[in-house]
Design a protein around this motif. Sequence first.
Motif, PDB file in Angstrom:
ATOM      1  N   GLY A  69       0.681  -1.422  -0.003  1.00 14.11           N
ATOM      2  CA  GLY A  69      -0.009  -0.040  -0.076  1.00 14.11           C
ATOM      3  C   GLY A  69       1.061   1.295   0.024  1.00 14.11           C
ATOM      4  O   GLY A  69       1.977   1.322   0.020  1.00 14.11           O
ATOM      5  N   GLU A  70       0.211   2.219  -0.179  1.00 14.80           N
ATOM      6  CA  GLU A  70       0.864   3.643  -0.403  1.00 14.80           C
ATOM      7  C   GLU A  70       1.563   3.976   0.995  1.00 14.80           C
ATOM      8  O   GLU A  70       0.833   3.741   1.890  1.00 14.80           O
ATOM      9  CB  GLU A  70       0.024   4.709  -0.674  1.00 14.80           C
ATOM     10  CG  GLU A  70       0.311   6.023  -0.816  1.00 14.80           C
ATOM     11  CD  GLU A  70      -0.669   7.060  -1.125  1.00 14.80           C
ATOM     12  OE1 GLU A  70      -0.365   8.488  -1.268  1.00 14.80           O
ATOM     13  OE2 GLU A  70      -1.839   6.797  -1.466  1.00 14.80           O
ATOM     14  N   GLY A  71       2.919   4.554   0.894  1.00 17.75           N
ATOM     15  CA  GLY A  71       3.383   4.957   2.164  1.00 17.75           C
ATOM     16  C   GLY A  71       4.245   4.066   2.837  1.00 17.75           C
ATOM     17  O   GLY A  71       4.834   4.268   3.681  1.00 17.75           O
ATOM     18  N   VAL A  72       4.084   2.600   2.382  1.00 19.31           N
ATOM     19  CA  VAL A  72       4.692   1.587   3.108  1.00 19.31           C
ATOM     20  C   VAL A  72       6.426   1.467   2.632  1.00 19.31           C
ATOM     21  O   VAL A  72       6.836   1.661   1.459  1.00 19.31           O
ATOM     22  CB  VAL A  72       4.246   0.427   2.773  1.00 19.31           C
ATOM     23  CG1 VAL A  72       5.284  -0.929   3.186  1.00 19.31           C
ATOM     24  CG2 VAL A  72       2.785   0.170   3.167  1.00 19.31           C
ATOM     25  N   ARG A  73       7.253   1.627   3.612  1.00 20.96           N
ATOM     26  CA  ARG A  73       8.477   1.564   3.474  1.00 20.96           C
ATOM     27  C   ARG A  73       9.204   0.114   4.001  1.00 20.96           C
ATOM     28  O   ARG A  73       8.640  -0.343   5.094  1.00 20.96           O
ATOM     29  CB  ARG A  73       9.383   2.673   4.267  1.00 20.96           C
ATOM     30  CG  ARG A  73       8.857   4.083   3.936  1.00 20.96           C
ATOM     31  CD  ARG A  73       9.571   4.852   4.990  1.00 20.96           C
ATOM     32  NE  ARG A  73       9.036   6.327   4.784  1.00 20.96           N
ATOM     33  CZ  ARG A  73       9.968   7.097   3.841  1.00 20.96           C
ATOM     34  NH1 ARG A  73      10.856   6.714   3.387  1.00 20.96           N
ATOM     35  NH2 ARG A  73       9.751   8.408   3.805  1.00 20.96           N
ATOM     36  N   GLY A  74       9.989  -0.429   3.437  1.00 28.26           N
ATOM     37  CA  GLY A  74      10.973  -1.569   3.912  1.00 28.26           C
ATOM     38  C   GLY A  74      10.298  -2.668   3.361  1.00 28.26           C
ATOM     39  O   GLY A  74      10.857  -3.898   3.570  1.00 28.26           O
ATOM     40  N   PHE A  75       9.284  -2.919   2.703  1.00 24.38           N
ATOM     41  CA  PHE A  75       8.679  -4.072   1.977  1.00 24.38           C
ATOM     42  C   PHE A  75       8.224  -3.906   0.627  1.00 24.38           C
ATOM     43  O   PHE A  75       8.034  -2.851   0.210  1.00 24.38           O
ATOM     44  CB  PHE A  75       7.347  -4.383   2.610  1.00 24.38           C
ATOM     45  CG  PHE A  75       7.579  -4.770   4.321  1.00 24.38           C
ATOM     46  CD1 PHE A  75       7.859  -6.385   4.416  1.00 24.38           C
ATOM     47  CD2 PHE A  75       7.602  -3.911   5.135  1.00 24.38           C
ATOM     48  CE1 PHE A  75       8.124  -6.438   5.999  1.00 24.38           C
ATOM     49  CE2 PHE A  75       7.538  -4.128   6.549  1.00 24.38           C
ATOM     50  CZ  PHE A  75       7.903  -5.686   6.762  1.00 24.38           C
ATOM     51  N   ALA A  76       8.429  -5.050  -0.315  1.00 24.98           N
ATOM     52  CA  ALA A  76       8.167  -4.929  -1.669  1.00 24.98           C
ATOM     53  C   ALA A  76       7.608  -6.130  -2.118  1.00 24.98           C
ATOM     54  O   ALA A  76       7.330  -7.292  -1.225  1.00 24.98           O
ATOM     55  CB  ALA A  76       9.492  -4.928  -2.457  1.00 24.98           C
ATOM     56  N   VAL A  77       6.684  -6.301  -3.147  1.00 23.96           N
ATOM     57  CA  VAL A  77       5.992  -7.302  -3.561  1.00 23.96           C
ATOM     58  C   VAL A  77       7.027  -8.361  -3.834  1.00 23.96           C
ATOM     59  O   VAL A  77       8.042  -8.307  -4.352  1.00 23.96           O
ATOM     60  CB  VAL A  77       5.233  -7.195  -4.756  1.00 23.96           C
ATOM     61  CG1 VAL A  77       4.942  -8.357  -5.595  1.00 23.96           C
ATOM     62  CG2 VAL A  77       4.369  -6.188  -4.807  1.00 23.96           C
ATOM     63  N   GLY A  78       6.789  -9.593  -3.444  1.00 26.28           N
ATOM     64  CA  GLY A  78       7.804 -10.642  -3.498  1.00 26.28           C
ATOM     65  C   GLY A  78       8.518 -11.067  -2.278  1.00 26.28           C
ATOM     66  O   GLY A  78       9.140 -12.202  -2.140  1.00 26.28           O
ATOM     67  N   ASP A  79       8.473 -10.244  -1.299  1.00 26.89           N
ATOM     68  CA  ASP A  79       9.198 -10.346   0.174  1.00 26.89           C
ATOM     69  C   ASP A  79       8.550 -11.622   0.646  1.00 26.89           C
ATOM     70  O   ASP A  79       7.242 -11.643   1.072  1.00 26.89           O
ATOM     71  CB  ASP A  79       9.257  -9.082   0.978  1.00 26.89           C
ATOM     72  CG  ASP A  79      10.043  -8.036   0.250  1.00 26.89           C
ATOM     73  OD1 ASP A  79      11.090  -8.434  -0.464  1.00 26.89           O
ATOM     74  OD2 ASP A  79      10.223  -6.935   0.826  1.00 26.89           O
TER      75      ASP A  79
END
Length: 326
Positions: free
Chosen positions: A88-98
């Motif tokens: 979601g918008e504003g999320v830091r430190g995570f990405a799709v596939g983690d």
Amino acid sequence: MEQPSTPSPATASRAVRLESFGGPERLTLREVPAPQAGPGQLRVRVTAAGLNPMDWFMTSDADTAARFGLSLPCGFGTDYAGVVDQVGEGVRGFAVGDRVFGGAMSRAIADHIVVDAAGAIAVGGDAHRTPDGVDDRTAATLTIAGCTAAAALAVVEPGPDDTLLVGGAGGGVGVFAVQLARRAGARVIGTGSAASADALRGLGAEPVAYGEGLADRLRAMAPGGITAAVDLYGTEVVQAARELGVPDARITTIAAQVDGITPANGADAAPGALEEIARLVATGELRVPLAAAFPVEQIRAAVELQAARHVHGKVVIDLTGQDARP
């Protein structure tokens, strides 16, 4: 800042639900719309979910459920592991596939769940990176049991000069508590059935049978005395520890309230405790016995097994579509 992923359209997803509170017979697998990640949230494609006694305790009746803020229709299960598939918008430190693991109270057993990227288990859910070397089934067992064990040991602070008594040592929390206490240098004596003795020895505990005469058996095993106690089942170990002269300040419980005894709650685990447990699992310094794994279609049988409280280790639900039961 991480760029939000393009939200996927709602698709069919499966989730274990309760339309009325009660036992395992109330659990059903339903098709529901897949949730979508909002600002500050992650959507996780769940691959495995671990069972804990709190799961069926919270949903056993309406009054108990209300104490935990649950209402119908209700999901089930708290521990999960899987892969991020929306950010979601504003999320830091995570990405799709983690790869991630964590807790989402009473809604983890579903194909997709949405959790807060910086949340708490009981409010929005939480997420932690799954270390390399930890498979998803194992990661799905860590959150509730690991945090509860860490919180319990923080109350009694076992060390090299201690003989620690652990009640219910072969259960889901016990397997963590025994190993963490041994890493702290303590001698550990764990209560269990005769059938659990070898499993307890494998974790580093000296087994002792629970039941009438426990204090006498402990006197014979530890003539130098018991110095601390963690009761992970009820109050029998509390009573035995008091009889043996253990001060209340060095006794804790997780499943009962006893006057004079400080209870332990996984929510009070020290910051970083769960990440440290996951690291120890990844390096092979801490072992998580898996008692059984069931496909999600067999959720009732899995909960019945776990609720019987006789398994040695953790029970896991598999959501990958594979027949996971040994």
